[in-house]
Scaffold this motif. Structure first.
Motif, mmCIF file in Angstrom:
data_model
loop_
_atom_site.group_PDB
_atom_site.id
_atom_site.type_symbol
_atom_site.label_atom_id
_atom_site.label_comp_id
_atom_site.label_asym_id
_atom_site.label_seq_id
_atom_site.Cartn_x
_atom_site.Cartn_y
_atom_site.Cartn_z
ATOM 1 N N UNK A 192 12.565 -34.980 -55.851
ATOM 2 C CA UNK A 192 13.940 -35.181 -55.403
ATOM 3 C C UNK A 192 14.107 -36.435 -54.553
ATOM 4 N N UNK A 193 13.050 -37.217 -54.420
ATOM 5 C CA UNK A 193 13.091 -38.337 -53.490
ATOM 6 C C UNK A 193 13.912 -39.478 -54.069
ATOM 7 N N UNK A 194 15.130 -39.631 -53.586
ATOM 8 C CA UNK A 194 15.986 -40.759 -53.925
ATOM 9 C C UNK A 194 16.541 -41.313 -52.636
ATOM 10 N N UNK A 195 16.299 -42.560 -52.379
ATOM 11 C CA UNK A 195 16.812 -43.146 -51.146
ATOM 12 C C UNK A 195 18.314 -43.388 -51.274
ATOM 13 N N UNK A 196 18.999 -43.307 -50.129
ATOM 14 C CA UNK A 196 20.410 -43.622 -50.025
ATOM 15 C C UNK A 196 21.295 -42.668 -50.821
ATOM 16 N N UNK A 197 20.863 -41.404 -50.907
ATOM 17 C CA UNK A 197 21.757 -40.375 -51.407
ATOM 18 C C UNK A 197 22.496 -39.784 -50.209
ATOM 19 N N UNK A 198 23.600 -39.104 -50.504
ATOM 20 C CA UNK A 198 24.362 -38.506 -49.417
ATOM 21 C C UNK A 198 23.528 -37.512 -48.632
ATOM 22 N N UNK A 199 23.506 -37.659 -47.321
ATOM 23 C CA UNK A 199 22.665 -36.781 -46.507
ATOM 24 C C UNK A 199 23.417 -36.207 -45.319
ATOM 25 N N UNK A 200 24.752 -36.113 -45.434
ATOM 26 C CA UNK A 200 25.537 -35.470 -44.393
ATOM 27 C C UNK A 200 25.835 -34.034 -44.815
ATOM 28 N N UNK A 201 25.313 -33.087 -44.046
ATOM 29 C CA UNK A 201 25.529 -31.669 -44.321
ATOM 30 C C UNK A 201 26.581 -31.167 -43.335
ATOM 31 N N UNK A 202 27.768 -30.875 -43.846
ATOM 32 C CA UNK A 202 28.911 -30.564 -42.997
ATOM 33 C C UNK A 202 28.945 -29.070 -42.650
ATOM 34 N N UNK A 203 29.766 -28.692 -41.659
ATOM 35 C CA UNK A 203 29.849 -27.286 -41.259
ATOM 36 C C UNK A 203 30.174 -26.329 -42.402
ATOM 37 N N UNK A 204 30.928 -26.773 -43.410
ATOM 38 C CA UNK A 204 31.228 -25.890 -44.535
ATOM 39 C C UNK A 204 29.950 -25.508 -45.276
ATOM 40 N N UNK A 205 29.034 -26.464 -45.438
ATOM 41 C CA UNK A 205 27.760 -26.172 -46.095
ATOM 42 C C UNK A 205 26.848 -25.360 -45.183
ATOM 43 N N UNK A 206 26.860 -25.674 -43.894
ATOM 44 C CA UNK A 206 26.061 -24.888 -42.949
ATOM 45 C C UNK A 206 26.513 -23.429 -42.953
ATOM 46 N N UNK A 207 27.828 -23.207 -43.081
ATOM 47 C CA UNK A 207 28.340 -21.841 -43.145
ATOM 48 C C UNK A 207 27.836 -21.126 -44.394
ATOM 49 N N UNK A 208 27.797 -21.833 -45.529
ATOM 50 C CA UNK A 208 27.253 -21.250 -46.755
ATOM 51 C C UNK A 208 25.796 -20.866 -46.568
#
Length: 419
Positions: free
Chosen positions: A51-67
């Motif tokens: 899965x190692x791809x540089x410069x992919x989206x890496x912001x995990x927002x509260x909606x995902x944390x809730x999931x």
């Protein structure tokens, strides 16, 4: 769960599963986990060996944390290395403004977690190992669709050991904005457009270097920086199609502009040694008007590419996956959902997608386009931003939009009894 770099099934001409998910990104891995959890016989195809791809989206927002919390995974997830962002401050033409304050939200996780996407995906893969019905095939690239009359009946994939046919009641395309599955299915894309592209690069960070600024906007220039612990992740925004012109000016001219905008990068910018260290992200905003064919569903970036504005792409993909499992898991246990049942995913998710893209277009047209035009006149902070910055209670409004999105999804799909 069985998952190997050399798929176990390649000794056969074909295999059969209830559901084949193409693409091991956030949408594909989350949906695979949810369907495996529900006891659905599902395989996820990932064309790369890891899965190692540089410069992919890496912001995990509260909606995902809730999931993740609803799935009982949050404690282990937050043990992974990450940084947290709660307030978003910007420098607009030399004036500091506060864009959003997630601390004002009534949510269990009032922060954005910065985590490499490969850690997120690896975590889901490891968590899914307990589900015998879930299989992840790495190094397995979908190259065509299997058809029976007008129905999509599975995927033809290339593996290190040859061609593998995966026959499936339902095929779900999660293979991104350049989706092979979508193209093979003949689904047309509505291009909305974006005035910019983005140059991504890393600059070294010393332990004593701290700065809370998120975005910097000057006449003709815009940049975003993220504190990633031991380095700064940087996004330098350029006008659409101007990458060759930037390269023609030379690397040093680009780095000089970067340091003038963000002096905190003065030492660490030495990590950028050539244009090989600068990655071009071609920004697109688009969506499908039709997400389905008989036997096929597109979600995530395969159905709607998002601008990097707000860093919402990963989280929209996760929301699509949750909605898909909620709507289809029970029906999948009995075979392929009908066309109308598949289209229920679009009907559920299209409004949040259009609203989010609409807000991105507003930011593009009223802030980014004007900033990138340059000129000699100093930038003025737009009235709305001045009001948000001056009135702290308003900072919860953009915070909610960024953190939770429009109509966030919650996990309602079933958990199969332990075997």
């Amino acid at each position: 769960m069985v998952e190997t770099d050399t798929p176990r099934h390649t000794v056969r001409h074909s295999v059969r599963v209830r559901c084949c998910i193409v693409g091991g990104g956030p949408a594909g891995m989350m949906l695979g986990y949810l369907l495996g959890r529900a006891g659905i016989d599902v395989v996820v195809l990932e064309k790369h060996a890891d899965f190692f791809r540089d410069f992919r989206g890496d912001t995990v927002h509260p909606s995902t944390l809730q999931v993740m919390d609803e799935l009982g995974l949050i404690d282990g997830f937050l043990k992974l290395p990450h940084q947290r962002l709660q307030t978003m401050d910007g420098l607009f033409g030399g004036t500091k403004v506060r864009i959003a304050d997630l601390g004002r939200l009534n949510t269990k996780y009032p922060f954005i977690a910065f985590m490499p996407q490969w850690d997120f995906l690896n975590f889901l893969r490891e968590a899914g190992r307990r589900f015998a019905s879930l299989e992840v095939l790495m190094n397995t690239e979908a190259v065509d669709l299997i058809r029976r009359d007008d129905t999509i009946a599975g995927v033809r994939a290339r593996t290190p050991d040859g061609i593998l046919d995966i026959e499936a009641d339902l095929t779900i395309a999660c293979d991104g904005r350049h989706s092979t599955v979508r193209e093979r299915a003949g689904l047309g894309v509505e291009e909305i457009g974006a005035p910019m592209d983005v140059l991504w690069f890393r600059a070294g960070r010393k332990p004593d270097e701290t700065e809370n600024l998120f975005a910097r906007i000057e006449p003709g220039k815009m940049m975003v920086t993220f504190d990633r612990g031991d380095y700064w992740q940087c996004a330098y925004v350029i006008a659409k199609g101007q990458y060759d012109a930037v390269k023609a000016r030379g690397l040093q001219a680009l780095l000089d502009d970067v340091v003038r905008m963000a002096p905190v990068l003065r030492q660490g910018i030495a990590d950028v040694k050539s244009f090989d260290d600068v990655k071009l992200l071609t920004v697109a905003i688009n969506r499908l008007s039709r997400w389905t064919r008989p036997g096929l569903l597109c979600i995530g970036d395969a159905a709607h590419a998002m601008s990097p504005i707000g860093g919402v792409g990963v989280n929209l993909a996760v929301q699509d996956a949750v909605a898909t499992a909620n709507l289809l898991a029970d029906r999948l246990a009995r075979g392929c959902p009908s066309d109308d049942e598949l289209d229920a995913v679009r009907r559920r998710r299209e409004f949040p997608v259009k609203m989010t893209q609409g807000m991105q277009v507003i930011v593009q047209n009223h802030i980014i386009s004007g900033a990138l035009q340059g000129g000699n006149r100093p930038l003025k902070v737009p009235l709305l931003l001045r009001l948000i910055s001056a009135l702290p209670w308003l900072q919860g409004i953009p915070a909610r939009f960024l953190a939770l999105g429009v109509r966030p999804e919650h996990v309602h799909s079933k958990t199969a009894p332990a075997s």
